[in-house]
Motif scaffolding. Structure first.
Motif, mmCIF file in Angstrom:
data_model
loop_
_atom_site.group_PDB
_atom_site.id
_atom_site.type_symbol
_atom_site.label_atom_id
_atom_site.label_comp_id
_atom_site.label_asym_id
_atom_site.label_seq_id
_atom_site.Cartn_x
_atom_site.Cartn_y
_atom_site.Cartn_z
ATOM 1 N N ARG A 157 0.834 -1.209 0.000
ATOM 2 C CA ARG A 157 0.000 0.000 0.000
ATOM 3 C C ARG A 157 0.864 1.252 0.000
ATOM 4 O O ARG A 157 0.601 2.196 -0.737
ATOM 5 C CB ARG A 157 -0.913 0.029 1.223
ATOM 6 C CG ARG A 157 -2.091 -0.884 1.149
ATOM 7 C CD ARG A 157 -2.929 -0.741 2.390
ATOM 8 N NE ARG A 157 -4.001 -1.717 2.420
ATOM 9 C CZ ARG A 157 -4.791 -1.918 3.444
ATOM 10 N NH1 ARG A 157 -4.651 -1.193 4.543
ATOM 11 N NH2 ARG A 157 -5.737 -2.819 3.395
ATOM 12 N N HIS A 158 1.881 1.230 0.834
ATOM 13 C CA HIS A 158 2.774 2.386 0.931
ATOM 14 C C HIS A 158 3.477 2.620 -0.414
ATOM 15 O O HIS A 158 3.576 3.755 -0.875
ATOM 16 C CB HIS A 158 3.787 2.176 2.054
ATOM 17 C CG HIS A 158 4.726 3.313 2.237
ATOM 18 N ND1 HIS A 158 4.335 4.522 2.759
ATOM 19 C CD2 HIS A 158 6.040 3.450 1.939
ATOM 20 C CE1 HIS A 158 5.357 5.343 2.778
ATOM 21 N NE2 HIS A 158 6.410 4.715 2.286
ATOM 22 N N GLN A 159 3.951 1.568 -1.044
ATOM 23 C CA GLN A 159 4.638 1.698 -2.329
ATOM 24 C C GLN A 159 3.688 2.236 -3.396
ATOM 25 O O GLN A 159 4.059 3.096 -4.194
ATOM 26 C CB GLN A 159 5.227 0.369 -2.779
ATOM 27 C CG GLN A 159 6.024 0.495 -4.063
ATOM 28 C CD GLN A 159 6.782 -0.763 -4.417
ATOM 29 O OE1 GLN A 159 6.787 -1.740 -3.682
ATOM 30 N NE2 GLN A 159 7.437 -0.758 -5.553
ATOM 31 N N ILE A 160 2.464 1.754 -3.420
ATOM 32 C CA ILE A 160 1.474 2.232 -4.392
ATOM 33 C C ILE A 160 1.221 3.716 -4.194
ATOM 34 O O ILE A 160 1.155 4.490 -5.158
ATOM 35 C CB ILE A 160 0.171 1.417 -4.282
ATOM 36 C CG1 ILE A 160 0.410 0.000 -4.813
ATOM 37 C CG2 ILE A 160 -0.975 2.098 -5.038
ATOM 38 C CD1 ILE A 160 -0.700 -0.982 -4.479
ATOM 39 N N GLN A 161 1.099 4.150 -2.935
ATOM 40 C CA GLN A 161 0.878 5.573 -2.644
ATOM 41 C C GLN A 161 2.065 6.411 -3.102
ATOM 42 O O GLN A 161 1.890 7.487 -3.687
ATOM 43 C CB GLN A 161 0.620 5.776 -1.158
ATOM 44 C CG GLN A 161 -0.707 5.216 -0.696
ATOM 45 C CD GLN A 161 -0.839 5.178 0.818
ATOM 46 O OE1 GLN A 161 0.142 5.292 1.548
ATOM 47 N NE2 GLN A 161 -2.066 5.015 1.295
ATOM 48 N N GLU A 162 3.268 5.938 -2.844
ATOM 49 C CA GLU A 162 4.464 6.674 -3.268
ATOM 50 C C GLU A 162 4.550 6.771 -4.792
ATOM 51 O O GLU A 162 4.892 7.818 -5.333
ATOM 52 C CB GLU A 162 5.728 5.999 -2.723
ATOM 53 C CG GLU A 162 5.953 6.235 -1.254
ATOM 54 C CD GLU A 162 7.262 5.613 -0.770
ATOM 55 O OE1 GLU A 162 7.914 4.878 -1.534
ATOM 56 O OE2 GLU A 162 7.620 5.879 0.387
ATOM 57 N N GLU A 163 4.245 5.679 -5.473
ATOM 58 C CA GLU A 163 4.308 5.692 -6.932
ATOM 59 C C GLU A 163 3.242 6.608 -7.520
ATOM 60 O O GLU A 163 3.495 7.301 -8.511
ATOM 61 C CB GLU A 163 4.181 4.273 -7.481
ATOM 62 C CG GLU A 163 5.425 3.443 -7.196
ATOM 63 C CD GLU A 163 5.293 1.990 -7.597
ATOM 64 O OE1 GLU A 163 4.187 1.530 -7.933
ATOM 65 O OE2 GLU A 163 6.334 1.297 -7.570
ATOM 66 N N ALA A 164 2.055 6.644 -6.926
ATOM 67 C CA ALA A 164 1.003 7.545 -7.398
ATOM 68 C C ALA A 164 1.434 8.997 -7.231
ATOM 69 O O ALA A 164 1.218 9.833 -8.120
ATOM 70 C CB ALA A 164 -0.299 7.279 -6.653
ATOM 71 N N ALA A 165 2.082 9.312 -6.115
ATOM 72 C CA ALA A 165 2.579 10.673 -5.882
ATOM 73 C C ALA A 165 3.669 11.023 -6.901
ATOM 74 O O ALA A 165 3.697 12.139 -7.428
ATOM 75 C CB ALA A 165 3.113 10.813 -4.460
ATOM 76 N N GLN A 166 4.539 10.070 -7.213
ATOM 77 C CA GLN A 166 5.583 10.306 -8.207
ATOM 78 C C GLN A 166 4.975 10.510 -9.590
ATOM 79 O O GLN A 166 5.432 11.357 -10.359
ATOM 80 C CB GLN A 166 6.582 9.151 -8.234
ATOM 81 C CG GLN A 166 7.742 9.385 -9.171
ATOM 82 C CD GLN A 166 8.593 10.578 -8.781
ATOM 83 O OE1 GLN A 166 8.992 10.697 -7.630
ATOM 84 N NE2 GLN A 166 8.857 11.470 -9.715
ATOM 85 N N ASP A 167 3.930 9.756 -9.911
ATOM 86 C CA ASP A 167 3.252 9.933 -11.204
ATOM 87 C C ASP A 167 2.708 11.357 -11.332
ATOM 88 O O ASP A 167 2.839 11.985 -12.386
ATOM 89 C CB ASP A 167 2.105 8.932 -11.367
ATOM 90 C CG ASP A 167 2.586 7.507 -11.628
ATOM 91 O OD1 ASP A 167 3.778 7.326 -11.973
ATOM 92 O OD2 ASP A 167 1.764 6.593 -11.496
ATOM 93 N N ILE A 168 2.122 11.880 -10.264
ATOM 94 C CA ILE A 168 1.600 13.254 -10.285
ATOM 95 C C ILE A 168 2.743 14.245 -10.490
ATOM 96 O O ILE A 168 2.633 15.186 -11.282
ATOM 97 C CB ILE A 168 0.827 13.577 -8.991
ATOM 98 C CG1 ILE A 168 -0.462 12.754 -8.918
ATOM 99 C CG2 ILE A 168 0.526 15.063 -8.877
ATOM 100 C CD1 ILE A 168 -1.515 13.140 -9.926
ATOM 101 N N GLU A 169 3.851 14.042 -9.804
ATOM 102 C CA GLU A 169 5.008 14.928 -9.987
ATOM 103 C C GLU A 169 5.508 14.879 -11.433
ATOM 104 O O GLU A 169 5.855 15.908 -12.006
ATOM 105 C CB GLU A 169 6.139 14.548 -9.027
ATOM 106 C CG GLU A 169 5.877 14.950 -7.605
ATOM 107 C CD GLU A 169 7.040 14.618 -6.682
ATOM 108 O OE1 GLU A 169 8.195 14.513 -7.162
ATOM 109 O OE2 GLU A 169 6.794 14.457 -5.483
ATOM 110 N N ASP A 170 5.515 13.695 -12.015
ATOM 111 C CA ASP A 170 5.946 13.561 -13.409
ATOM 112 C C ASP A 170 5.012 14.330 -14.340
ATOM 113 O O ASP A 170 5.462 14.945 -15.308
ATOM 114 C CB ASP A 170 5.994 12.091 -13.826
ATOM 115 C CG ASP A 170 7.115 11.310 -13.155
ATOM 116 O OD1 ASP A 170 8.000 11.940 -12.524
ATOM 117 O OD2 ASP A 170 7.096 10.069 -13.252
ATOM 118 N N LEU A 171 3.719 14.304 -14.054
ATOM 119 C CA LEU A 171 2.755 15.015 -14.891
ATOM 120 C C LEU A 171 3.010 16.520 -14.877
ATOM 121 O O LEU A 171 2.822 17.198 -15.888
ATOM 122 C CB LEU A 171 1.321 14.752 -14.423
ATOM 123 C CG LEU A 171 0.764 13.347 -14.625
ATOM 124 C CD1 LEU A 171 -0.676 13.288 -14.120
ATOM 125 C CD2 LEU A 171 0.838 12.911 -16.065
#
Length: 87
Positions: free
Chosen positions: A25-39
């Motif tokens: 869960r923690h990894q999924i949350q971190e990756e989602a946050a990174q995806d937003i930063e990439d956008l």
């Protein structure tokens, strides 16, 4: 520390499975946050009215980039941007 909701959803599971699920869960949350930063570093495609912005990106899935790109669309309402839900 897991939230009460997370703790409740893990009741009855083996301790090692509980830890694995919390890490995932923690990894999924971190990756989602990174995806937003990439956008934020990309330029979206706007509709003619300029109130809908679509980004095409490759999301992360457990540390690897996915094989296919995804689209995220945001709409502007009263001067603020909101992610458009699927449907």
């Amino acid at each position: 520390m897991p939230s009460k909701r997370e703790q409740t959803s893990l009741v009855g599971l083996a301790p090692d499975l509980q830890q694995r699920l919390l890490r995932d869960r923690h990894q999924i949350q971190e990756e989602a946050a990174q995806d937003i930063e990439d956008l934020e570093s990309q330029t979206p495609t706007y509709n003619d009215a300029g109130d809908e912005a679509t980004y095409v990106y490759t999301p992360r899935v457990f540390g690897e980039f996915a094989k296919e790109q995804e689209r995220r669309t945001f709409i502007k309402i009263n001067g603020k941007w909101y992610e458009k839900g699927g449907g």
